[in-house]
Motif scaffolding. Sequence first.
Motif, short mmCIF file in Angstrom:
data_model
loop_
_atom_site.label_atom_id
_atom_site.label_comp_id
_atom_site.label_asym_id
_atom_site.label_seq_id
_atom_site.Cartn_x
_atom_site.Cartn_y
_atom_site.Cartn_z
N ASN A 105 -6.53 -1.87 -9.02
CA ASN A 105 -5.30 -2.66 -8.98
C ASN A 105 -4.22 -2.02 -8.13
O ASN A 105 -3.15 -2.59 -7.93
CB ASN A 105 -4.76 -2.89 -10.40
CG ASN A 105 -5.53 -4.01 -11.09
OD1 ASN A 105 -6.31 -4.72 -10.47
ND2 ASN A 105 -5.30 -4.15 -12.38
N ASP A 106 -4.48 -0.81 -7.65
CA ASP A 106 -3.51 -0.14 -6.79
C ASP A 106 -3.95 -0.36 -5.34
O ASP A 106 -4.94 0.17 -4.91
CB ASP A 106 -3.47 1.35 -7.14
CG ASP A 106 -2.59 2.13 -6.19
OD1 ASP A 106 -1.93 1.52 -5.31
OD2 ASP A 106 -2.55 3.37 -6.32
N MET A 107 -3.16 -1.14 -4.61
CA MET A 107 -3.53 -1.49 -3.23
C MET A 107 -3.73 -0.26 -2.36
O MET A 107 -4.43 -0.32 -1.37
CB MET A 107 -2.41 -2.31 -2.61
CG MET A 107 -2.27 -3.69 -3.17
SD MET A 107 -2.99 -4.89 -2.05
CE MET A 107 -2.09 -4.58 -0.55
N LYS A 108 -3.06 0.83 -2.71
CA LYS A 108 -3.09 2.00 -1.82
C LYS A 108 -4.14 3.02 -2.24
O LYS A 108 -4.32 4.03 -1.56
CB LYS A 108 -1.71 2.68 -1.79
CG LYS A 108 -0.62 1.76 -1.26
CD LYS A 108 0.45 2.57 -0.57
CE LYS A 108 1.76 2.67 -1.29
NZ LYS A 108 2.19 2.45 -2.54
N SER A 147 -9.44 0.89 -3.19
CA SER A 147 -8.95 -0.42 -2.72
C SER A 147 -8.97 -0.48 -1.21
O SER A 147 -9.37 -1.49 -0.61
CB SER A 147 -7.54 -0.68 -3.22
OG SER A 147 -7.52 -0.69 -4.62
N ARG A 183 -11.21 -3.04 1.11
CA ARG A 183 -10.59 -3.95 2.09
C ARG A 183 -11.08 -3.69 3.49
O ARG A 183 -11.52 -4.58 4.19
CB ARG A 183 -9.07 -3.75 2.07
CG ARG A 183 -8.32 -4.74 1.23
CD ARG A 183 -6.84 -4.80 1.55
NE ARG A 183 -6.21 -3.56 1.95
CZ ARG A 183 -5.68 -2.67 1.11
NH1 ARG A 183 -5.71 -2.90 -0.19
NH2 ARG A 183 -5.11 -1.57 1.56
#
Lengths: 291, 874, 216
Positions: C184-187, C191, C195
């Motif tokens: 849940n942490d985009m960074k 994640s 992506r």
Amino acid sequence: MRSYEWMVEYTPQTEWIERRGILIWLAEVSNGIGGGLYLVSLYFNSLFGMFLSWLIVILLKGGFHFAYLGKPMRFWRLALNPRTSWLSRGFIFLGLFIVLGAIQLALSYWLPGTALEFLFKVIAGLMVFLVVINSGFVMNYVNAIPLWNSAILPLLFLSCGVLDGFAFILTIGLFGGSVDMVAAEAGSRSLLLISGFIIIIYLWGATYMGPTGKRSVVEIIKGQIAPILWIGVILCGIIIPISISIFSYFVGEASVPLLITAVICEMVGAFSLKYTILRNALYTPLIPTRS
Amino acid sequence: MTPMQTKKKPDVYDDTWIPTQCGRCFANCAIRVHRINGVAVKIEGNPDSWLGSRGGLCAKGVSGLQVLYDPNRLNVPLRRTNPEKGLFVDPKWKEISWEEALSEITEKLKKVLKEEPRKILLQTATIRTPTSPVWRKFVGDLLGTPNRTAGGGGIACGSGLHFGCGLLHGSWNVMTDYRYCNYAIYWGVHNGFATGHAAMISARLVSEAMERGMKLVVFDPMSHYSSNKATEWIPIIPGTDGIVALAMCNVIVNELGVWDETYIKTKTNGPYLVGLDGRYARDKDTGKPLVWDAGESKAKPFDDAGIIDFALEGKFKVDDLECQPSFQLIVHHLKQYTPEIASSISSVPAETVRRIATEFAQAAQIGSTISINGHQLPLRPVSSVTFRGAEAHENSAHTVLAFLLLNHIVGAADVPGGSVGFPVTSLGYPETGKWKFGVKGGKDGLLTIAVPESGWFYTHLPWPVHDPKFPTDAGLLELFPMASLSPIWAAENQEEIWQKIGLPYRIEVMINYGCNSVLGVADPEAYAEFLKKIPFIISWDLVSNEFAEGFADILLPDTSYLETLNWMDGQGYFFNYPYGMDPWCCHITQPVVKPLHDRRYIMDVWFELLTRIGKRLEVNEYWNKYIGLDEANKFKPEEDVTWDQVGDRALKYYFGPDHGMEWFKEHGHLIWPKKVEEAYWRHFTDARVPIYMEFVIDLKEKIEKIAEGIGIKMNWDQYTPLISWFASTPHLVKNPEYDLYCFGYRDILHTGTCTMEQPWLDEASKTNPYTYNISMHTDTANRKGLQDNDLIEIESSYGHKVRGTLKLRKGQHPETVAFVSAGHWAKGQPVAKGKGTPFTFLLEQKFEKCDALTLNVETSVKVKVKKVGVAQHD
Amino acid sequence: MIKWGMVIDLKKCIGCYTCMVTCKQEHYLPPGIFWTRLLVSETGEYPQVTNHVYPVLCNHCKEAVCVKVCPSEATLQREDGIVHIDYDKCVGCRYCMIACPYQQRTFYSDGKKGYFPGQGLTELEVIGKELYPLQPGTVVKCNFCKEKIDEGIRKGLKPGIDREATPACVNNCPTKARYFGDLNDMKSKVSVLIRQRKGFQLHPEFGTEPSVYYVD
């Protein structure tokens, strides 16, 4: 299957058929026979049949399931998740059937013909109906096994169960129970045809459940234990009994040995059907393979 | 590990992490071991060290706990009571005390030392702790025997590799400088993808390099490990890599006309003038090899300060002697190795040979530079490397030189991005200036070791090459000075050879350290005949294995690496260092638990034994010399030192009084940065390497004269100064029945055969389709009517047979059949017993059929295959 | 809300089995039980052949079937996504084993079976049963080393970044092919990898929404 083929080739389930898993197979067969016999006994109002099947359900189905558990003394925990688990629901249905069935048996014995008895017959009948089809739902809920993931499975189990019930009620009738033999035979005949038809529909439908489903059916039909289907299910389970049944239709009543043969063959069929469905339950390989 | 969160918490009174080194292969990666309540419970990589993958490990290392806690471990000395010896014999072990064992050994040693010390043969394992060759030299020197070997030498090892890399890099092996490399070619090796030198260091580096975009091309008969993860896999017939490499060199210098002029002119003997007889033209006064100064049009000694430009081409006359630069000879010589010829022998398409050669030459960026730490260095981001697989053949030496020649033609040797040896230069530990070693230009300006005679760094052969002598050692290594190990021990004509050299003694005492050579040496049956003749064999080991059970008289319980204090595995050693610009990192191995039962560390036992046989003084002197201790720090003759004290003194001497054993026990390792002068020493060192092996001409004359006089005939053609292609015995088998090449390969789960006893590794092996099975190409197998899980029998062209389970695959050259060598039968290793197939039984060695330069044995063989049944289930 | 997940880089994985053995060691797993393992297969035609090596483990699915089918609520999913088993509640009906499409659960049956048949239990196995008491008769599986994660968080460490708080299989991988972190942490590294390199799950068609992704 070699260790390195596990989940790389199509992999059959083993927990519910190998080693201790044999007990699950026996429990499933007992489930069909016991539940089916109860329903049929209700129809023919055979108290002996009801009592026998009630015992079969508790002692055999229940007993085998209990013996199978890894931690049997914790069995009461099985009731804790009816919200999402068919196994939980099944355990509850079983419990309710044991209690309500007992009441109904008592009523049928001491207060036959009353409205209360009739009510409990309906309730107990409903409970045992749920017990019989429940294992179908337990299995068809499993997406991971395409062979089981069919809406027809509970119907198949019900149909086969009632078929087994008719077989047993015939036996009871032969040995002195007050059973309308002609109706029992007629019912048996129809159920044989219906069950045979459902088996074919089931297998044919399973071939549409992706490559794994198709492969499962191929295994059932042509694989290592294919004789179980052809000899056990089809020959013993359907063809011999239906031949005897048609013969008896034209001749009048068939002889006792022939009827007994038909019943035994049907039993072989019941065991074989559950066995081959449990054994050839394949999972889809997890990684790309050549096959 | 973190205990499970349960209601009843176990009482934990000891919860310690100990930094030490792994001992499951010769990489000796840094590990941290967790001990709880006196039991070692977990092994993980040490993220703070550079000796390894900076935190990771391999499955063998993790399984070390099952080496420590194996109920089959030896705990007390054992004596053989069954006088019969042989491959499958039961020794009927009887337990004895250490005193009884040591007394008997002392007595026997004293007797044989009085008669003839050369009757003693020392043997170590090739692929475990680096301390073992150090032990071998230590004990061998003190006992005075030249007869030493490593079981599995040539099978598991690479005589040709050590020779070639020693000659051209001063190092035991060369690795790719992954930090800067863009295009790497692997020849039959899995650096960074399976086992090997500096295994986990390479795993870390190659992973990062490929993420960065490095292209990896792998020549291998099979697609697995490196060839599976490579950018391109090129299948090849075993033992033919040499001609492909030569064809590539040909394409580069003759078709593309490309080479690194500066490098060849200044760092090789390419410009040395060579006469019609192949020898250097030498200066009359100094005897130095001459070069042609194109600037002044005259011949000068190679190191003349006034040389303007070295000629690499042309024909010149020096004192009526017609001569030309050796490089020109090489260029001309290479012309015969066309890609088409290489293709016909190796099955690699000619078009591929040309393409790879072209890509390699282009990627080399000849002439480019890079700035590292303020120094401008040549950048040649291409590398051609090998180990065992491609060179464990009769053409070993020339094959390795061919691979290395690719590097040297484009200047990619010990420069950023190129092929770098394990560092042969250290400017010393900054605080003390000690722990120093280096190289220089020696005789004829060629690369040689500069360290003063100290025994350190197991100074590698072969430059300058010692004069061959009539052999008085049983291994004949005095006659073949470029060989590291002798194949005599399992040669089927062993006795014949010894008769020929009139060897006045035979081996009567054999001392084995941790080597299961019965499974490791080519042709165990011939080897067994030799072992049977040795009256007294002592073996140190962890479990009772095939060597011990078949042949040992006394079997002694060694400590495993988790029970051992040893300063040597991480100091001054030559094939597991951080290479390239990775920092220096020195370690010790220390015990996580005290040695269990009655196990004793072999070094401690030998200090005692040597004292008992009266060599106390020599022990002290040896270590004084080995470490290079100065007067102030030397061991005095009367000091009764132990191995641990030697270690403490050595560490303090190298790294300062604060960095003795106690410091190392606490910290595990010492790190200091590597300088470019160390990693890329070649740029800073005035030394050349012989890409033209002129010295071989004289050597041949001398060796051939002695050898033929004795009646030993090697393939003398291999003694040519020009790197050439030689076919090996399997390539020349004419009988079409033997239609497949068979070889054993390394699996990442195993180090030789000693890892098959660990249950975790055994479990993992079973879940891998190939580890315990024999693999063949699917189509080849189907044509022979063979299928998966068939039980097959492989028969070699020597008539030897083995059996195993077949597993088909398409990622394999269609003319090959291959497997991991296993097949234990010893009672002392119940987990390993019966798994897999032993490869070495298929082989045979005749002394004369080995590589003539380095005595490397041939490890592949032509076979035929047939079905004998269906394999049983798991 | 944290959702723990793992990314396995198939390009970097060299199939060394370190993760499999490390996990066994971390949890003192008995013989025959693996909480992560390697699946090996081959595709392609010579010489364009690929050997696939896939490390597989419990996917800690967001729509976990095992949680739904467990009759005794022994298998539950935490808020942070970890699917774990309360060994005190497991009845041993093995419905979860049947239902898992990835087959990453094992029934632990024989508590006395050791690694050296006929030779008793080693010191290591004995202490293992004290420190990490699995119960014979129950189903066991990977729990993302939740003991390490919880203990690490308690000490203020970051799972996936600090070794002490990170699953053992991630720590010991020599090529750093396994990553652990907050999906849940985009960074977070996981994640970003998913992506940038188009991370995929095994058999997404089962609808289980695994928390383990692969990149190649």
